[in-house]
Design a protein around this motif. Structure first.
Motif, PDB file in Angstrom:
ATOM      1  N   ALA A  56       6.680  21.034 -18.307  1.00  0.00           N
ATOM      2  CA  ALA A  56       6.964  22.126 -17.396  1.00  0.00           C
ATOM      3  C   ALA A  56       6.995  23.482 -18.073  1.00  0.00           C
ATOM      4  N   LEU A  57       6.927  23.678 -19.139  1.00  0.00           N
ATOM      5  CA  LEU A  57       6.632  24.941 -19.917  1.00  0.00           C
ATOM      6  C   LEU A  57       5.195  25.126 -19.778  1.00  0.00           C
ATOM      7  N   HIS A  58       4.186  24.035 -20.139  1.00  0.00           N
ATOM      8  CA  HIS A  58       2.745  23.978 -20.029  1.00  0.00           C
ATOM      9  C   HIS A  58       2.417  24.471 -18.546  1.00  0.00           C
ATOM     10  N   LEU A  59       2.865  24.040 -17.491  1.00  0.00           N
ATOM     11  CA  LEU A  59       2.728  24.019 -16.180  1.00  0.00           C
ATOM     12  C   LEU A  59       2.894  25.617 -16.076  1.00  0.00           C
ATOM     13  N   ALA A  60       3.991  26.342 -16.705  1.00  0.00           N
ATOM     14  CA  ALA A  60       4.302  27.608 -16.373  1.00  0.00           C
ATOM     15  C   ALA A  60       3.395  28.633 -17.222  1.00  0.00           C
ATOM     16  N   GLY A  61       2.500  27.994 -18.088  1.00  0.00           N
ATOM     17  CA  GLY A  61       1.421  28.733 -18.761  1.00  0.00           C
ATOM     18  C   GLY A  61       2.029  29.112 -20.199  1.00  0.00           C
ATOM     19  N   HIS A  62       3.109  28.364 -20.737  1.00  0.00           N
ATOM     20  CA  HIS A  62       3.793  28.707 -22.037  1.00  0.00           C
ATOM     21  C   HIS A  62       3.266  27.521 -22.870  1.00  0.00           C
ATOM     22  N   ILE A  63       2.209  27.728 -23.754  1.00  0.00           N
ATOM     23  CA  ILE A  63       1.630  26.583 -24.312  1.00  0.00           C
ATOM     24  C   ILE A  63       2.412  26.420 -25.765  1.00  0.00           C
ATOM     25  N   PHE A  64       3.610  25.685 -25.755  1.00  0.00           N
ATOM     26  CA  PHE A  64       4.119  25.577 -27.105  1.00  0.00           C
ATOM     27  C   PHE A  64       4.544  24.242 -26.974  1.00  0.00           C
ATOM     28  N   ASN A  65       4.584  23.528 -28.202  1.00  0.00           N
ATOM     29  CA  ASN A  65       5.000  22.170 -28.499  1.00  0.00           C
ATOM     30  C   ASN A  65       6.407  21.918 -28.366  1.00  0.00           C
ATOM     31  N   GLY A  66       7.464  22.875 -28.280  1.00  0.00           N
ATOM     32  CA  GLY A  66       8.736  22.699 -28.199  1.00  0.00           C
ATOM     33  C   GLY A  66       9.578  23.989 -28.218  1.00  0.00           C
ATOM     34  N   GLN A  67      10.721  23.690 -28.147  1.00  0.00           N
ATOM     35  CA  GLN A  67      11.541  25.090 -28.414  1.00  0.00           C
ATOM     36  C   GLN A  67      11.533  25.492 -29.778  1.00  0.00           C
ATOM     37  N   THR A  68      11.536  24.715 -30.757  1.00  0.00           N
ATOM     38  CA  THR A  68      11.152  24.991 -32.223  1.00  0.00           C
ATOM     39  C   THR A  68      10.371  26.271 -32.231  1.00  0.00           C
ATOM     40  N   GLU A  69       9.173  25.695 -31.788  1.00  0.00           N
ATOM     41  CA  GLU A  69       8.103  26.732 -31.732  1.00  0.00           C
ATOM     42  C   GLU A  69       8.160  28.036 -31.024  1.00  0.00           C
ATOM     43  N   ILE A  70       8.838  28.165 -30.032  1.00  0.00           N
ATOM     44  CA  ILE A  70       9.151  29.388 -29.118  1.00  0.00           C
ATOM     45  C   ILE A  70      10.170  30.173 -30.000  1.00  0.00           C
ATOM     46  N   LEU A  71      11.276  29.631 -30.540  1.00  0.00           N
ATOM     47  CA  LEU A  71      12.063  30.297 -31.446  1.00  0.00           C
ATOM     48  C   LEU A  71      11.394  30.680 -32.662  1.00  0.00           C
ATOM     49  N   GLU A  72      10.711  30.205 -33.216  1.00  0.00           N
ATOM     50  CA  GLU A  72       9.713  30.748 -34.526  1.00  0.00           C
ATOM     51  C   GLU A  72       9.165  31.804 -34.196  1.00  0.00           C
ATOM     52  N   HIS A  73       8.358  31.677 -32.846  1.00  0.00           N
ATOM     53  CA  HIS A  73       7.335  32.811 -32.299  1.00  0.00           C
ATOM     54  C   HIS A  73       8.020  34.220 -32.271  1.00  0.00           C
ATOM     55  N   TYR A  74       9.221  34.236 -31.602  1.00  0.00           N
ATOM     56  CA  TYR A  74      10.007  35.400 -31.527  1.00  0.00           C
ATOM     57  C   TYR A  74      11.093  35.790 -32.521  1.00  0.00           C
ATOM     58  N   LEU A  75      11.525  34.904 -33.492  1.00  0.00           N
ATOM     59  CA  LEU A  75      12.517  35.370 -34.313  1.00  0.00           C
ATOM     60  C   LEU A  75      11.917  35.412 -35.715  1.00  0.00           C
ATOM     61  N   SER A  76      10.844  34.721 -35.930  1.00  0.00           N
ATOM     62  CA  SER A  76      10.447  34.709 -37.526  1.00  0.00           C
ATOM     63  C   SER A  76       9.948  36.113 -38.084  1.00  0.00           C
ATOM     64  N   HIS A  77      10.071  36.360 -39.217  1.00  0.00           N
ATOM     65  CA  HIS A  77       9.496  37.654 -39.770  1.00  0.00           C
ATOM     66  C   HIS A  77       9.240  37.419 -41.371  1.00  0.00           C
ATOM     67  N   ASP A  78       8.352  38.246 -41.994  1.00  0.00           N
ATOM     68  CA  ASP A  78       8.293  38.309 -43.188  1.00  0.00           C
ATOM     69  C   ASP A  78       7.626  36.586 -43.761  1.00  0.00           C
ATOM     70  N   GLY A  79       6.872  35.915 -42.895  1.00  0.00           N
ATOM     71  CA  GLY A  79       6.400  34.741 -43.196  1.00  0.00           C
ATOM     72  C   GLY A  79       7.398  33.633 -43.013  1.00  0.00           C
ATOM     73  N   GLN A  80       8.511  33.844 -42.530  1.00  0.00           N
ATOM     74  CA  GLN A  80       9.531  32.926 -42.338  1.00  0.00           C
ATOM     75  C   GLN A  80       8.942  31.473 -41.341  1.00  0.00           C
ATOM     76  N   LYS A  81       9.223  30.219 -41.540  1.00  0.00           N
ATOM     77  CA  LYS A  81       9.001  29.024 -40.912  1.00  0.00           C
ATOM     78  C   LYS A  81      10.261  28.373 -40.257  1.00  0.00           C
ATOM     79  N   ALA A  82      10.000  27.910 -39.144  1.00  0.00           N
ATOM     80  CA  ALA A  82      11.108  27.142 -38.534  1.00  0.00           C
ATOM     81  C   ALA A  82      10.887  25.866 -39.155  1.00  0.00           C
TER      82      ALA A  82
END
Length: 309
Positions: A104-130
């Motif tokens: 469903a995420l991909h149908l909406a144009g948001h090409i992430f492999n899961g929620q973890t990757e979305i959270l990392e995209h928006y929350l990470s800084h200074d090289g942090q990895k989820a």
């Protein structure tokens, strides 16, 4: 400006799945103070799947489409994505997410492999990895690699070392275990059988273990995963106060998730660590096949919320 730093923020996931239903059921059973919980959802979605018994604060995410329980839709994916994006902007004490559907995420144009990757995209800084840590009582499994095809699973010395050092730091800060004892799964069957079945143990994992021990990490040699997890299962089922290992480290998704989900089922909690905010989620998916039937089991969501109380 609202301050959400003391609240647990809960997203209700795909509006066509069981997320809103298990959220409502879990909150009723937990009976937490209303001012400790923040719902990032939509009143129409919540009302469709049940009735809240407390006046929780609700941050409205627009959803102007019909609710189609059990269906994968573009609109459902967009709602799921916008809920996650919004909760990242709010910087709560912790985030609990109900399941979303990747298709469903991909149908909406948001090409992430899961929620973890979305959270990392928006929350990470200074090289942090989820990182993905799966938790069921005294059974805890870190995945070195996450949602990728098995043929694409690769590891390196620095990659493995950094993840295990971050895991030790998390155990110290979150679980107050000063010197956790870790078990490392071999990459290949039977840990490679001295190179006969693969050389990742010889060329990567054994050298990493040696370096980590020099840094004070209590970690096993790479061990055959099939027999290693027997100990974890016995400790979990007996509720051992002193488990054989505090944490297990798996090389890829199914190596770690099959054993923990086999013994703990839907009580398994998916925990995102490595970012400034801890996120937890039930270990199961959207369960489209039972969505809207009011038969979903809320125990996974209860466990996910309890993990961050």
């Amino acid at each position: 400006m609202n301050n959400y730093s003391e609240k647990i923020a809960i997203t209700t996931g795909d509006p066509n799945g069981i997320g809103a239903e298990i959220t409502i059921k879990a909150l009723k059973k937990l009976d937490l103070p209303a001012d400790k919980i923040l719902l990032v959802s939509n009143r129409k979605v919540l009302d469709f799947y049940g009735k809240l018994d407390k006046d929780y604060e609700i941050i409205e995410i627009p959803f102007n489409s019909e609710i189609n329980a059990g269906m994968v839709t573009k609109e459902g994916g967009e709602f799921s994505f916008q809920s996650l994006k919004k909760v990242c902007e709010m910087h709560p004490k912790a985030i609990v997410t109900a399941p979303v559907a990747k298709n469903a995420l991909h149908l909406a144009g948001h090409i992430f492999n899961g929620q973890t990757e979305i959270l990392e995209h928006y929350l990470s800084h200074d090289g942090q990895k989820a990182e993905m840590l799966f938790v069921a009582g005294n059974f805890k499994v870190l995945l070195l690699t996450r949602h990728c095809a098995l043929k694409e699973v690769t590891i390196s010395k620095d990659f493995v070392a950094n993840k295990i050092l971050n895991l030790k730091k998390f155990f110290k800060e979150h679980y107050q275990i000063q010197n956790p004892k870790f078990a490392l799964c071999g990459f290949n069957p039977h840990s490679g059988e001295d190179g006969i079945l693969g050389r990742e143990e010889i060329e990567i994992l054994h050298p990493v273990v040696a370096e980590l021990r020099k840094l004070g990490v209590d970690i096993s040699d790479p061990l055959p995963a099939d027999t290693l997890f027997v100990k974890a299962a016995k400790d979990y089922l007996s509720k051992a106060q002193q488990p054989t290992y505090d944490g297990y480290i798996a090389n890829y998704h199914d190596q770690g998730l099959i054993p923990i989900k086999t013994v703990a089922g839907d009580s398994t909690v998916n925990m995102t660590i490595g970012l400034d905010i801890i996120r937890t989620s039930p270990g199961h998916g959207t369960a489209f096949d039972i969505a809207g039937k009011d038969i979903a089991d809320e125990n996974g969501m209860i466990s996910a919320i309890k993990e961050v109380l």
